[in-house]
Write a protein that holds these residues in place. Structure first.
Motif, PDB file in Angstrom:
ATOM      1  N   MET A 175      48.599 -31.446 -25.616  1.00  7.08           N
ATOM      2  CA  MET A 175      47.611 -32.178 -24.848  1.00  7.08           C
ATOM      3  C   MET A 175      48.134 -33.709 -24.909  1.00  7.08           C
ATOM      4  SD  MET A 175      43.579 -32.678 -25.085  1.00  7.08           S
ATOM      5  CE  MET A 175      43.544 -34.034 -26.077  1.00  7.08           C
ATOM      6  N   THR A 176      48.176 -34.090 -23.509  1.00  9.25           N
ATOM      7  CA  THR A 176      48.492 -35.617 -23.350  1.00  9.25           C
ATOM      8  C   THR A 176      47.580 -36.042 -22.009  1.00  9.25           C
ATOM      9  OG1 THR A 176      50.124 -34.808 -21.776  1.00  9.25           O
ATOM     10  CG2 THR A 176      50.868 -35.042 -23.718  1.00  9.25           C
ATOM     11  N   ALA A 177      47.414 -37.484 -22.113  1.00  4.86           N
ATOM     12  CA  ALA A 177      46.632 -38.033 -20.951  1.00  4.86           C
ATOM     13  C   ALA A 177      47.256 -37.773 -19.736  1.00  4.86           C
ATOM     14  CB  ALA A 177      46.512 -39.404 -21.176  1.00  4.86           C
ATOM     15  N   GLY A 178      46.563 -37.739 -18.946  1.00  9.26           N
ATOM     16  CA  GLY A 178      46.776 -37.105 -17.324  1.00  9.26           C
ATOM     17  C   GLY A 178      46.095 -37.925 -16.248  1.00  9.26           C
ATOM     18  N   LEU A 179      46.658 -37.801 -15.096  1.00  3.65           N
ATOM     19  CA  LEU A 179      46.077 -38.124 -14.000  1.00  3.65           C
ATOM     20  C   LEU A 179      46.027 -37.059 -12.852  1.00  3.65           C
ATOM     21  CD1 LEU A 179      45.133 -41.075 -12.584  1.00  3.65           C
ATOM     22  CD2 LEU A 179      47.561 -41.053 -11.528  1.00  3.65           C
ATOM     23  N   ALA A 180      44.614 -36.751 -12.344  1.00  6.55           N
ATOM     24  CA  ALA A 180      44.464 -36.001 -11.396  1.00  6.55           C
ATOM     25  C   ALA A 180      44.099 -36.797 -10.024  1.00  6.55           C
ATOM     26  CB  ALA A 180      43.350 -35.189 -11.818  1.00  6.55           C
ATOM     27  N   MET A 181      44.545 -35.967  -8.980  1.00  7.74           N
ATOM     28  CA  MET A 181      44.473 -36.569  -7.661  1.00  7.74           C
ATOM     29  C   MET A 181      44.026 -35.581  -6.743  1.00  7.74           C
ATOM     30  SD  MET A 181      48.167 -38.642  -7.432  1.00  7.74           S
ATOM     31  CE  MET A 181      48.906 -37.119  -7.663  1.00  7.74           C
ATOM     32  N   TYR A 295      41.956 -39.808 -10.895  1.00  8.88           N
ATOM     33  CA  TYR A 295      40.984 -39.856 -12.018  1.00  8.88           C
ATOM     34  C   TYR A 295      41.784 -39.772 -13.361  1.00  8.88           C
ATOM     35  CZ  TYR A 295      36.819 -38.523 -14.869  1.00  8.88           C
ATOM     36  OH  TYR A 295      35.691 -38.450 -15.884  1.00  8.88           O
ATOM     37  N   THR A 296      41.595 -40.710 -14.108  1.00  5.71           N
ATOM     38  CA  THR A 296      42.429 -40.538 -15.480  1.00  5.71           C
ATOM     39  C   THR A 296      41.305 -39.555 -16.421  1.00  5.71           C
ATOM     40  OG1 THR A 296      41.327 -42.501 -16.252  1.00  5.71           O
ATOM     41  CG2 THR A 296      43.198 -42.901 -15.454  1.00  5.71           C
ATOM     42  N   TRP A 297      42.237 -38.844 -17.100  1.00 10.15           N
ATOM     43  CA  TRP A 297      41.611 -37.897 -17.923  1.00 10.15           C
ATOM     44  C   TRP A 297      42.702 -37.414 -18.826  1.00 10.15           C
ATOM     45  CZ3 TRP A 297      37.581 -33.592 -16.226  1.00 10.15           C
ATOM     46  CH2 TRP A 297      36.637 -33.322 -17.184  1.00 10.15           C
ATOM     47  N   THR A 298      42.843 -35.950 -18.886  1.00  9.13           N
ATOM     48  CA  THR A 298      43.898 -35.417 -19.913  1.00  9.13           C
ATOM     49  C   THR A 298      44.542 -34.683 -18.912  1.00  9.13           C
ATOM     50  OG1 THR A 298      42.694 -33.110 -20.216  1.00  9.13           O
ATOM     51  CG2 THR A 298      42.236 -35.035 -21.715  1.00  9.13           C
ATOM     52  N   TYR A 299      45.688 -33.591 -19.264  1.00  9.34           N
ATOM     53  CA  TYR A 299      46.716 -33.062 -18.662  1.00  9.34           C
ATOM     54  C   TYR A 299      45.854 -31.739 -17.991  1.00  9.34           C
ATOM     55  CZ  TYR A 299      47.350 -29.582 -22.835  1.00  9.34           C
ATOM     56  OH  TYR A 299      47.159 -28.626 -23.597  1.00  9.34           O
ATOM     57  N   ALA A 300      44.806 -31.636 -18.390  1.00  2.00           N
ATOM     58  CA  ALA A 300      43.890 -30.424 -17.896  1.00  2.00           C
ATOM     59  C   ALA A 300      43.005 -30.910 -16.779  1.00  2.00           C
ATOM     60  CB  ALA A 300      43.102 -29.622 -19.134  1.00  2.00           C
ATOM     61  N   ALA A 301      43.097 -32.177 -16.329  1.00  2.00           N
ATOM     62  CA  ALA A 301      42.146 -32.718 -15.526  1.00  2.00           C
ATOM     63  C   ALA A 301      41.990 -31.929 -14.069  1.00  2.00           C
ATOM     64  CB  ALA A 301      42.442 -34.320 -15.467  1.00  2.00           C
ATOM     65  N   ALA A 302      43.145 -31.810 -13.473  1.00  2.00           N
ATOM     66  CA  ALA A 302      42.836 -31.079 -12.462  1.00  2.00           C
ATOM     67  C   ALA A 302      42.615 -29.687 -12.218  1.00  2.00           C
ATOM     68  CB  ALA A 302      44.373 -30.953 -11.716  1.00  2.00           C
ATOM     69  N   ASP A 303      42.794 -28.668 -13.243  1.00  5.73           N
ATOM     70  CA  ASP A 303      42.258 -27.422 -13.383  1.00  5.73           C
ATOM     71  C   ASP A 303      40.843 -27.730 -13.651  1.00  5.73           C
ATOM     72  OD1 ASP A 303      44.682 -26.135 -12.945  1.00  5.73           O
ATOM     73  OD2 ASP A 303      45.447 -26.256 -15.061  1.00  5.73           O
ATOM     74  N   ARG A 304      40.423 -28.651 -14.604  1.00  7.68           N
ATOM     75  CA  ARG A 304      38.952 -28.631 -14.794  1.00  7.68           C
ATOM     76  C   ARG A 304      38.140 -29.190 -13.884  1.00  7.68           C
ATOM     77  NH1 ARG A 304      35.865 -30.376 -19.288  1.00  7.68           N
ATOM     78  NH2 ARG A 304      33.927 -30.512 -18.916  1.00  7.68           N
ATOM     79  N   LEU A 305      38.608 -30.268 -12.988  1.00  5.48           N
ATOM     80  CA  LEU A 305      38.058 -30.505 -11.709  1.00  5.48           C
ATOM     81  C   LEU A 305      37.770 -29.479 -10.504  1.00  5.48           C
ATOM     82  CD1 LEU A 305      39.384 -34.251 -11.369  1.00  5.48           C
ATOM     83  CD2 LEU A 305      37.138 -33.579 -11.839  1.00  5.48           C
ATOM     84  N   ASN A 306      38.858 -28.475 -10.699  1.00  2.41           N
ATOM     85  CA  ASN A 306      38.956 -27.436  -9.396  1.00  2.41           C
ATOM     86  C   ASN A 306      38.032 -26.492  -9.939  1.00  2.41           C
ATOM     87  OD1 ASN A 306      41.116 -28.229  -7.792  1.00  2.41           O
ATOM     88  ND2 ASN A 306      42.644 -27.741  -9.130  1.00  2.41           N
ATOM     89  N   GLY A 311      35.867 -25.133  -5.475  1.00  2.00           N
ATOM     90  CA  GLY A 311      36.582 -24.964  -4.245  1.00  2.00           C
ATOM     91  C   GLY A 311      36.346 -25.876  -3.285  1.00  2.00           C
ATOM     92  N   LYS A 312      35.209 -26.996  -3.715  1.00  2.53           N
ATOM     93  CA  LYS A 312      34.736 -27.990  -2.696  1.00  2.53           C
ATOM     94  C   LYS A 312      35.820 -28.934  -2.425  1.00  2.53           C
ATOM     95  CE  LYS A 312      31.033 -30.690  -1.302  1.00  2.53           C
ATOM     96  NZ  LYS A 312      29.674 -31.311  -1.697  1.00  2.53           N
ATOM     97  N   TYR A 313      36.448 -29.587  -3.398  1.00  2.13           N
ATOM     98  CA  TYR A 313      37.640 -30.345  -3.082  1.00  2.13           C
ATOM     99  C   TYR A 313      38.798 -29.732  -4.278  1.00  2.13           C
ATOM    100  CZ  TYR A 313      33.898 -33.463  -1.675  1.00  2.13           C
ATOM    101  OH  TYR A 313      32.815 -33.696  -0.975  1.00  2.13           O
ATOM    102  N   PRO A 314      40.149 -29.737  -3.629  1.00  5.65           N
ATOM    103  CA  PRO A 314      41.195 -29.608  -4.232  1.00  5.65           C
ATOM    104  C   PRO A 314      41.793 -30.644  -5.086  1.00  5.65           C
ATOM    105  CG  PRO A 314      41.794 -29.696  -2.087  1.00  5.65           C
ATOM    106  CD  PRO A 314      40.229 -29.971  -2.035  1.00  5.65           C
ATOM    107  N   PHE A 315      42.407 -30.282  -6.378  1.00  3.83           N
ATOM    108  CA  PHE A 315      42.724 -31.413  -7.111  1.00  3.83           C
ATOM    109  C   PHE A 315      44.245 -30.891  -7.653  1.00  3.83           C
ATOM    110  CE2 PHE A 315      38.376 -32.146  -7.231  1.00  3.83           C
ATOM    111  CZ  PHE A 315      38.223 -33.490  -7.276  1.00  3.83           C
ATOM    112  N   VAL A 316      45.243 -31.982  -7.737  1.00  2.00           N
ATOM    113  CA  VAL A 316      46.442 -31.692  -8.103  1.00  2.00           C
ATOM    114  C   VAL A 316      46.938 -32.706  -9.310  1.00  2.00           C
ATOM    115  CG1 VAL A 316      47.518 -32.919  -6.465  1.00  2.00           C
ATOM    116  CG2 VAL A 316      48.936 -31.168  -7.808  1.00  2.00           C
ATOM    117  N   GLN A 317      47.628 -32.384 -10.376  1.00  2.00           N
ATOM    118  CA  GLN A 317      47.939 -33.273 -11.139  1.00  2.00           C
ATOM    119  C   GLN A 317      49.268 -33.965 -11.129  1.00  2.00           C
ATOM    120  OE1 GLN A 317      45.720 -33.064 -13.523  1.00  2.00           O
ATOM    121  NE2 GLN A 317      46.484 -34.241 -15.468  1.00  2.00           N
ATOM    122  N   LEU A 318      49.370 -35.265 -11.612  1.00  2.00           N
ATOM    123  CA  LEU A 318      50.610 -35.904 -11.208  1.00  2.00           C
ATOM    124  C   LEU A 318      51.402 -35.497 -12.360  1.00  2.00           C
ATOM    125  CD1 LEU A 318      52.455 -37.864 -10.033  1.00  2.00           C
ATOM    126  CD2 LEU A 318      51.056 -39.784 -10.771  1.00  2.00           C
TER     127      LEU A 318
END
Length: 519
Positions: A175-181, A295-306, A311-318
């Motif tokens: 697990m590392t820090a991550g950025l979701a967009m 959004y700064t979070w972890t490497y799981a940020a985009a999956d968690r936000l999705n 399904g309202k807003y799609p997110f992808v990890q940088l």
């Protein structure tokens, strides 16, 4: 690594005896924790008539599970004939009060390694396991990183795996820090490549211009700067500089990261209000309410936000590191430990419970559930789940996931998160390339109430108070001056003395660690 975040996991328990007790089973541990065979006179596998009840205190107010209930805990009790009676902390002072009053229960689950690794409070694993489970053999590196100054180790903490274990499990990504967009907004502006922080700034500027109602970047209050620290190669805690330790505050890379945060504020990409937020649920909700782009979070940020946005807003990890300076030194030595206290009324039962949970069969049941019913093992080397292991209500109902936390290893935790093609996996595959290991640094922690601990606490508290002045400075010159003031204050508080003490510890630790790993 350790350091923050909640992750899918759960636990299991083992063979034991007392009165008319215990089932037995044989297992080997792929994670390298222990190997054992549980044999208790007069019992047969699965035959548990009167489970032994053990009091277990969980020193974590946020712990999602409040009792020992559900399909998986019942299966654990059936296998081990041990039934924990659980109490979860009401506040962060409760454990200290229990210690002061001499009212510790049988087992304590806690992050407070320094407090509980004390012969006045706990029984050492290296003495109770040889007596009650002599066939258990822990990995020498895990024994080493948990050993304290009296020569004993009182726990094998969770969320730690050796470098060799990580390399042996290519589908386990730390697990590392991550950025979701927001994926849809990226597409709206033409999906520009983001290979550097300059590219990222350009994207933030386009978002600001096209969506003035939206904040380009929202910072999770628990993960404000770690993502950017990684991009500049800044580490936390003590840092090895040519074989000598210095405190992280003195890194040039840290100054660059902090000044970059200031530039984000001056460019209008983050808001001053963000630094007042204390609860990550609040900032996550802002992302789910169309108020933020990244959004700064972890490497799981985009999956968690999705999952949470349904399904309202799609997110992808940088997913890729931004430049050649990016690197991570993993200094973690573990998190939660399970301590057998000196008040324990059934040490044998407690050891047999721990014995099972440190086996492959045990931690997998606790963390993942029942094999073939809840998950199957892909021959490539990872589990495939038959339930949604991100749905907390489903997990509570089964009693799976969090009751595995105290015993999971770093690799076990990471395999829990693996899903082919997921955003988490995309980032994990890239960031594995920039991770190196040095847990000898993580072993350097001052004793409670020692002069070094007081210095470190004072410095850390000062940084928390003063660092926002750097972030919110009106220009780069003012930000640099504010950062210099932090360094001056740290020096006056005894930073040099703290570093000198750390270096007296580091040499022997590093030498021993290298002797165990570089054969």
């Amino acid at each position: 690594m350790a350091k923050r975040l909640r992750k899918s996991i759960l636990l299991v328990f083992a063979s034991l005896l007392l009165g008319s007790t215990v089932a037995c089973s044989s297992s080997s541990n792929q994670n390298g924790n222990s190997s054992s065979t549980n044999n208790t006179v007069g019992n047969t596998p699965g035959n548990c008539i009167n489970p032994v009840e053990i009091d277990m205190f969980v020193d974590a107010t946020w712990y999602p599970f409040q009792d020992w209930s559900g399909e998986i805990p019942e299966a654990i009790t059936k296998a081990t004939c041990v039934k924990p009676k659980v109490t979860v902390a009401n506040d962060d002072k409760q454990l200290a009060l229990m210690v002061a009053s001499g009212s510790l229960p049988d087992l304590v689950v806690s992050f407070n390694f320094k407090l509980m690794s004390d012969s006045r409070l706990s029984l050492p694993y290296n003495k109770i396991f040889p007596e009650y489970a002599p066939d258990v053999k822990f990995d020498p590196v895990k024994e080493f990183v948990n050993t304290v100054s009296d020569g004993n180790y009182y726990a094998i903490r969770n969320d730690f795996s050796t470098e060799a274990e990580w390399k042996a499990n290519p589908y386990a990504h730390m697990m590392t820090a991550g950025l979701a967009m927001r994926k849809d907004i990226l597409e709206e502006i033409g999906n520009p490549p983001i290979k550097s922080l300059e590219d990222l700034n350009s994207v933030f500027m386009q978002v600001k211009q096209k969506h003035p109602e939206m904040t380009p970047l929202i910072l999770n209050p628990n993960w404000m700067r770690p993502y950017f620290d990684t991009q500049f190669g800044a580490q936390s805690g003590f840092v090895d500089e040519n074989g000598q330790l210095m405190y992280y505050l003195k890194q040039d890379a840290l100054r660059k990261s902090v000044l970059y945060m200031n530039s984000l504020y001056r460019n209008g990409f983050i808001t001053s209000e963000n630094f007042a937020y204390k609860n990550e649920s609040e900032t996550e909700q802002m992302m789910l309410s169309n108020k933020g782009f990244a959004y700064t979070w972890t490497y799981a940020a985009a999956d968690r936000l999705n999952a949470d946005s349904k399904g309202k807003y799609p997110f992808v990890q940088l997913a890729e590191p931004l430049g050649q300076e990016a690197n991570i030194v993993s200094t973690g030595t573990g998190g939660l430990g399970v301590y057998v206290t000196k008040n324990n009324k059934n040490v044998e039962a407690s050891v047999q419970l721990l014995k099972y949970m440190f086996t492959e069969e045990g931690w997998r049941m606790g963390e993942w559930g029942i094999e073939n019913q809840d998950w199957t093992w892909n021959e490539k080397g990872y589990p495939e789940f038959k339930y949604d292991n991100n749905d907390i209500e489903s997990l509570k109902k089964k009693g799976v996931y969090w009751w595995g936390v105290p015993w999971e290893s770093g690799v076990g935790m990471a395999l829990t998160s693996y899903k082919e093609g997921s955003e988490t996996t995309r980032q994990g595959e890239q960031y594995d390339k920039i991770i190196s290991f040095n847990p000898a640094i993580g072993m350097i922690a001052p004793d409670t109430d020692s002069p070094e601990q007081i210095i470190k606490t004072n410095i850390d508290n000062m940084i928390k108070t003063e660092i926002t002045r750097v972030y919110l400075a009106k220009d780069e010159n003012e930000a640099n001056q504010a950062f210099d003031e932090i360094l001056k204050k740290a020096d006056k508080m005894g930073l040099a003395k703290l570093e000198s003490w750390a270096n007296t510890q580091y040499g022997p630790y590093k030498e021993k660690y290298d002797s165990l790993t570089k054969k």
